[in-house]
Design a protein around this motif. Structure first.
Motif, mmCIF file in Angstrom:
data_model
loop_
_atom_site.group_PDB
_atom_site.id
_atom_site.type_symbol
_atom_site.label_atom_id
_atom_site.label_comp_id
_atom_site.label_asym_id
_atom_site.label_seq_id
_atom_site.Cartn_x
_atom_site.Cartn_y
_atom_site.Cartn_z
ATOM 1 N N ARG A 1 0.814 -1.224 0.000
ATOM 2 C CA ARG A 1 0.000 0.000 0.000
ATOM 3 C C ARG A 1 0.840 1.262 0.000
ATOM 4 O O ARG A 1 0.568 2.213 0.721
ATOM 5 N N ILE B 1 -20.721 6.264 -5.765
ATOM 6 C CA ILE B 1 -19.299 5.929 -5.824
ATOM 7 C C ILE B 1 -18.492 6.935 -5.026
ATOM 8 O O ILE B 1 -17.610 6.599 -4.233
ATOM 9 N N TYR C 1 -16.171 6.123 -1.636
ATOM 10 C CA TYR C 1 -14.739 6.366 -1.490
ATOM 11 C C TYR C 1 -14.440 7.482 -0.499
ATOM 12 O O TYR C 1 -13.420 7.456 0.181
ATOM 13 N N LEU D 1 -20.983 3.221 7.084
ATOM 14 C CA LEU D 1 -21.090 3.592 5.675
ATOM 15 C C LEU D 1 -22.502 4.012 5.300
ATOM 16 O O LEU D 1 -22.710 5.008 4.602
ATOM 17 N N SER D 2 -23.482 3.262 5.781
ATOM 18 C CA SER D 2 -24.859 3.588 5.406
ATOM 19 C C SER D 2 -25.269 4.972 5.897
ATOM 20 O O SER D 2 -25.850 5.760 5.154
ATOM 21 N N GLY E 1 -7.660 -3.946 3.643
ATOM 22 C CA GLY E 1 -8.425 -3.498 2.485
ATOM 23 C C GLY E 1 -9.561 -4.437 2.177
ATOM 24 O O GLY E 1 -10.675 -4.058 1.886
ATOM 25 N N GLN F 1 -12.316 -3.969 4.391
ATOM 26 C CA GLN F 1 -13.037 -2.771 3.973
ATOM 27 C C GLN F 1 -14.034 -3.106 2.885
ATOM 28 O O GLN F 1 -15.184 -2.738 2.931
ATOM 29 N N GLU F 2 -13.538 -3.844 1.851
ATOM 30 C CA GLU F 2 -14.398 -4.141 0.710
ATOM 31 C C GLU F 2 -15.571 -4.988 1.160
ATOM 32 O O GLU F 2 -16.699 -4.769 0.783
ATOM 33 N N LEU G 1 -16.891 -5.064 3.931
ATOM 34 C CA LEU G 1 -17.838 -4.275 4.694
ATOM 35 C C LEU G 1 -18.832 -3.579 3.788
ATOM 36 O O LEU G 1 -19.993 -3.457 4.121
ATOM 37 N N SER G 2 -18.331 -3.128 2.635
ATOM 38 C CA SER G 2 -19.256 -2.400 1.786
ATOM 39 C C SER G 2 -20.329 -3.327 1.266
ATOM 40 O O SER G 2 -21.419 -2.917 0.953
ATOM 41 N N SER H 1 -22.216 -4.786 5.153
ATOM 42 C CA SER H 1 -22.174 -3.928 6.327
ATOM 43 C C SER H 1 -23.165 -4.403 7.367
ATOM 44 O O SER H 1 -23.158 -3.964 8.495
ATOM 45 N N SER I 1 -23.546 -3.689 11.648
ATOM 46 C CA SER I 1 -24.593 -2.877 12.265
ATOM 47 C C SER I 1 -25.921 -3.208 11.604
ATOM 48 O O SER I 1 -26.315 -2.553 10.664
ATOM 49 N N ASN J 1 -28.328 -0.837 8.161
ATOM 50 C CA ASN J 1 -27.728 -1.060 6.858
ATOM 51 C C ASN J 1 -28.742 -0.957 5.737
ATOM 52 O O ASN J 1 -28.383 -0.983 4.572
ATOM 53 N N ALA K 1 -17.815 -0.188 -6.760
ATOM 54 C CA ALA K 1 -16.708 0.435 -6.032
ATOM 55 C C ALA K 1 -15.545 -0.544 -5.940
ATOM 56 O O ALA K 1 -15.179 -1.015 -4.882
#
Lengths: 191, 666
Positions: A83, A106, A110, A170-171, B19, B22-23, B25-26, B29, B33, B37, B93
């Motif tokens: 990374r 999107i 991000y 996120l939501s 990472g 992270q992915e 989670l999207s 999710s 939680s 969601n 994403a």
């Protein structure tokens, strides 16, 4: 395609146009800028698609130099195992997300990853604190006082934390962003 | 929860990496939680996202899902076949290599489709490509597109919106001039230069009318060089005889082969046409920003989140711009927090404090009115003085004195417009308002001041023209002797005002800003110069300046048909001058006072709608019509929001009942 070895092929251009939100011109321009960051002997097409540019070099481009989130941006888009470097396709991904025509979904996805400083999947108070400090400036005297920071973060959580767990996931983030009129126009980078 | 594609490896990059977490989670999710969601499934979210996407992106796909996150295995194939159009791959994403893999999967899926579906997909893809290409080509036709884009890239969206407003005014004035040219100038020119087979028609007048329309054009015997300059600057002399002014259009009709073209009627129609066009175009353009600003300023809904998450303008690439943006954000956040604290304090005010504050405010408002009255009286005096002395032998005066007399009203107006904002800013400190309200009230007062000065000028001229101490005006309704062609003279005053405004803008930019920049670069060791020299691009002032210029253009266009053309040239020159001064000084604006950059100019645009050909009721009427239009849109939007909220509520109640049932069944 004839000409110098530093031009992308038509098929590759069409493929990138399908996979990203960039126009042909933008992709060509991005390739040119990316090649300039590579060492002299690696500036032809095949090498430029394989090589990676370290963070110091990417962070030196004027579009990112003044951005307080530049390290986070590079980290989020980097696909290298360690990374710490960006390939050309990572660079295209970056520009695609920040382009005019990318969807708000999107962008907010991000943006969430960029603002999540500790990469734990939620924005907690610590993340928000670092976010505000990025926004207000880098010096010691530019930061908000502790009480102001607390008042600010309390307000933010009150507006966006729906399940009252003290963090923004996120939501919730995307929900708040969807009602924010300025987000799409400010989350843009123009090469 | 399943992944979006059954056969591919987990779409999340190398595993065992933060990472990947992270992915995942999207997609999932829900693991972390469960409560929230499904926010992305809410009907309100979906319809907002759908609307935003159709507005902004090149895809018109509905049902925005980053990944088909809620799809179970059985729906998978259906989902993928539905989203088979490869344009939708962009919306995932993922990084490019993963999107490639996904596309490969989709393409293998496609092999199982019927011929018809394949063809449908192919044709829609090529249609989309064609539409994109067409859009790109029309973008190239936009005036100054690269300039404005580079300004946006270097200085941010606030300053960019000033320049794009300037471009809008250039186009508006050009269109207005086209209307006037088509309807009024073209027939006259065609006939005068014998291009078409038409003749002028002079309708015979009655005796009384003849006296009123006779217009002796003054021609002086000795012509000095500087009298040309004076004529150019003041619109007298040779310019009076050109088509610049209303008085030139003495023709009553033009006879073509089949019909007679009524010129006065055409003149009137063109006036109405361009005013209506300007109004509609501006209302259309300003409604968006107005609407957003109304909601934002009245509700403080999510204002903090908006500032924090959308506060940084990622376009900024200039170091000093970035510093300015940092300090502007700091200032805004502190101001907002302070305002919140003040609001709490106000809520706790005692009644005697309230009385004290209100009486102080009343007193200070009286002072403001007094200042305004003094300015108006000064303008009245200056206009009267200037008009009287213009009638005397101008050629006998010295050059400088000459010009001073002619430009006296303009000078006084500009001085007043310069001093009053400073005075207002000082006064408002004592009125103890919240910071946001302070700024808005100051700007309101300044805008009112600017428009009122023009009104006073026109009113003074009007009163001079119709004032008579004997029977001189009984015949024609106005002072025929002194003002044989009053429309031309009003046009001259507007022309002078416009030229002077233009000169001042150029002079300030070239002779004040540029030396300042030089001082800062070369004498930067002196602390004093450092503090004073670092000027910024003050967006509100600049926008007010060009709105003012446009107002003059509208008012004067009836009396001086070529004024819109002059305004077009003026704005074009201002665009380049401002752009270069910005590039040279390399500074943006700090303390975006009213609100975030992008919508700032639009709060002032509705004020410009208050301009009308004649001050009076039509002025107020236009303004209120525009305001009503904007409010109607806001009401509609709020109603829509309400209905979205109620749909959300129903959806959530349904989910709750289902969850309760599951709980009971377990």
């Amino acid at each position: 395609m004839g000409g110098s070895g530093s031009r992308l092929s038509k098929e590759l251009l069409a493929e990138y146009q399908d996979l990203t939100f960039l126009t042909k011109q933008e992709i060509v321009q991005a390739h040119r800028r990316f090649s300039e960051l590579l060492p002299r002997d690696k500036q032809n097409v095949e090498d430029s698609l394989r090589e990676r540019v370290s963070f110091e070099d990417i962070l030196s481009i004027p579009e990112l130099k003044a951005n307080p989130f530049k390290e986070r941006i590079c980290k989020v888009f980097s696909t290298a195992p360690s990374r710490d470097s960006l390939s050309f396709e990572d660079f295209l991904d970056l520009l695609s997300v920040f382009s005019d025509t990318a969807t708000p979904d999107i962008k907010s996805h991000y943006a969430f990853r960029i603002f999540d400083f500790d990469d734990d999947g939620t924005l907690d108070r610590e993340d928000l604190c670092r976010l505000v400090n990025c926004l207000t400036g880098e010096g010691e005297d530019t930061q908000l006082s502790a009480s102001e920071m607390k008042q600010l973060i309390d307000n933010i959580l009150e507006e966006s934390d729906i399940d009252r767990d003290g963090t923004i996931n996120l939501s919730e983030f995307q929900h708040v962003i969807s009602r924010s009129p300025d987000f799409v126009s400010s989350f843009k980078i123009v090469l | 929860m399943s992944e979006s594609s059954g056969s591919a490896p987990p779409l999340g990059g190398p595993s065992g990496h933060p990472g990947a977490l992270q992915e995942n989670l999207s997609v999932d999710s829900s693991c972390f939680s469960p409560a929230v969601n499904f926010l992305q499934e809410l009907p309100s979210y979906r319809s907002i996202a759908r609307r935003r996407t159709t507005l902004l992106s090149r895809d018109k796909q509905s049902g925005i899902l980053l990944k088909p996150a809620d799809s179970c295995g059985s729906h998978l194939e259906g989902e993928i076949t539905e989203n088979l159009n490869s344009q939708s791959i962009r919306k995932y994403a993922l990084n490019i290599s993963e999107k490639r893999r996904l596309r490969a999967i989709q393409e293998t899926q496609m092999k199982y489709l019927s011929e018809w579906d394949q063809w449908k997909r192919y044709s829609s893809k090529s249609w989309k490509r064609f539409v994109e290409k067409a859009h790109e080509m029309t973008r190239h036709l936009e005036l100054w597109r690269e300039d404005i884009r580079s300004i946006e890239g270097k200085f941010g969206t606030g300053i960019q919106s000033y320049f794009s407003f300037l471009r809008f005014l250039v186009l508006l004035n050009l269109v207005i001039f086209m209307i006037i040219f088509m309807l009024v100038l073209l027939p006259v020119l065609l006939t005068r230069y014998k291009i078409t087979n038409s003749t002028f028609v002079y309708i015979p007048l009655k005796d009384a009318d003849k006296q009123c329309t006779v217009y002796p054009v003054s021609s002086s015997g000795l012509i000095y060089f500087y009298s040309y300059i004076i004529d150019l600057l003041s619109g007298t002399g040779f310019l009076e005889e050109t088509s610049l002014f209303y008085g030139h259009y003495t023709i009553n009709g033009i006879k073509f082969q089949n019909f007679t073209y009524d010129l006065p009627l055409a003149y009137l129609i063109s006036t109405i046409a361009y005013l209506a066009l300007s109004l509609l175009w501006i209302v259309k353009r300003s409604v968006e920003g107005f609407k957003v600003n109304l909601i934002r300023s009245e509700e403080h809904f999510q204002s903090y989140c908006n500032k924090i998450f959308a506060g940084w303008d990622f376009c900024i690439s200039n170091r000093s711009m970035a510093d300015l943006k940092h300090s502007s954000l700091r200032y805004e956040l502190r101001a907002d927090l302070e305002e919140e604290r003040i609001r709490q304090k106000i809520a706790q005010r005692t009644s005697e404090e309230t009385i004290r504050i209100y009486s102080l405010r009343l007193f200070l408002n009286c002072i403001v009115l007094a200042v305004l009255a003094v300015c108006f009286y000064a303008i009245y005096l200056a206009t009267t003085f200037s008009q009287e002395h213009m009638k005397k032998e101008i050629d006998k005066m010295v050059f400088g004195e000459n010009l001073l007399v002619l430009y006296l009203p303009s000078i006084v107006i500009t001085l007043a417009n310069f001093i009053t904002p400073i005075v207002f800013a000082k006064i408002i400190h004592y009125e103890d308002y919240s910071p946001g309200f302070e700024i808005r009230l100051t700007i309101l007062r300044c805008v009112f001041m600017r428009l009122a000065t023009i009104c006073v000028l026109v009113f003074t001229l009007g009163s001079k023209i119709t004032s008579c101490d004997d029977t001189a005006c009984e015949l024609c309704g106005y002072n025929q002797k002194l003002y044989p062609c009053w429309e031309t003279q009003v046009g001259q005053e507007m022309y002078k005002l416009m030229i002077f405004d233009f000169i001042i803008i150029l002079a300030v930019t070239l002779f004040v800003d540029f030396p300042r920049k030089l001082l800062v670069t070369y004498c930067s060791s002196w602390k004093l110069i450092q503090c004073w020299g670092q000027q910024e691009f003050a967006i509100p002032d600049n926008v007010l300046g060009i709105v003012y210029g446009q107002t003059i253009c509208w008012i004067g266009a009836f009396f001086s048909p070529l004024l819109p053309a002059i305004a077009t040239v003026k704005f074009i020159i201002i665009f380049y001058v401002k752009e270069n001064s910005l590039a040279a000084s390399g500074n943006g604006s700090a303390n975006d006072e009213v609100s975030c950059g992008p919508s700032l100019p639009w709060t002032l645009v509705p004020a410009s709608l208050a301009a009308a050909p004649r001050p009076g009721t039509s002025l107020i009427m236009f303004y209120f019509i525009a305001l009503a239009g904007a409010h109607k849109r806001v009401v509609m939007q709020l109603r829509e929001q309400l209905s979205l909220e109620s749909r959300d509520k129903r959806y959530l109640i349904q989910k709750l009942t289902e969850a309760q049932q599951d709980l009971r069944d377990q």
